[in-house]
Enzyme design. Sequence first.
Site, PDB file in Angstrom:
ATOM      1  N   GLY A 187      -3.547  -7.564   3.339  1.00  0.00           N
ATOM      2  CA  GLY A 187      -3.226  -6.172   3.626  1.00  0.00           C
ATOM      3  C   GLY A 187      -4.234  -5.248   2.966  1.00  0.00           C
ATOM      4  N   GLU A 222       1.911  -2.540   0.596  1.00  0.00           N
ATOM      5  CA  GLU A 222       1.023  -1.541   1.221  1.00  0.00           C
ATOM      6  C   GLU A 222       1.657  -0.153   1.228  1.00  0.00           C
ATOM      7  OE1 GLU A 222      -1.912  -2.464   1.405  1.00  0.00           O
ATOM      8  OE2 GLU A 222      -1.437  -4.587   1.260  1.00  0.00           O
ATOM      9  N   HIS A 268       1.209   1.487  -1.977  1.00  0.00           N
ATOM     10  CA  HIS A 268      -0.125   2.101  -2.078  1.00  0.00           C
ATOM     11  C   HIS A 268      -0.118   3.522  -1.514  1.00  0.00           C
ATOM     12  CE1 HIS A 268      -3.028  -0.746  -3.646  1.00  0.00           C
ATOM     13  NE2 HIS A 268      -2.623  -1.717  -2.848  1.00  0.00           N
TER      14      HIS A 268
HETATM   15 ZN   LIG Z   1      -2.926  -3.759  -3.026  1.00  0.00          ZN
END
Ligand SMILES: [Zn+2]
Length: 194
Positions: free
Chosen positions: A45, A150, A153
């Site tokens: 990812g 993800e 993030h």
């Molecule tokens: Zn990462």
Amino acid sequence: MVLPIIRYPAQVLRAKCRPVPAVTDRHRILAADMIETMRAAHGVGLAAPQVGVDEQLAVIDVSHDPECVSYLRVNGADTDLAGFMPIVFFNPRLDLGKQRELGEEGCLSIPELRAKVNRPEAIKVTYQTLDGETVTLETDGLLARAFQHEIDHLNGVLFIDRVSAAAKVGVMRRLKWLVQEWAEEDAKAAAKKA
Ligand SMILES: [Zn+2]
């Protein structure tokens, strides 16, 4: 085009990413570059802030392991995992299952560091595709973990923030050492260029 991956502790990795109101050609090019970058780095990812963009966009590909989930439903229909990869998603909304499981994670922005993270094992996520379509996806296993990693993030959260208090001291000590090593590598590379 393979993009440079931004490393911890860069500030953009802590950004709260902006929603993408409409997918443009710029996003299509960025998504294609992010898939190429993720594959070149052998990652599962990659999120936009990892290539310096603070927008709600990420890519995932877990097709290397067709057995890594026990189910995948897309808009309510059972779906073949390998055929559905790679996934490009914008503006995700996440619903988490109650059951949790411990699994090892790494991050392309924190190379050479792996740690166990406790996360819900099943998810339901709603997002927009490159075509502007809204998709609802339900899954578990590595794909559920990858979505959570993800989407973290996109909120400026890193997996090191989620390790247990007991493991944290060791993880942060190792990270401090790695950051120093990367800085020395970068300095050497800069000196070579000059
Ligand atoms: Zn990462």
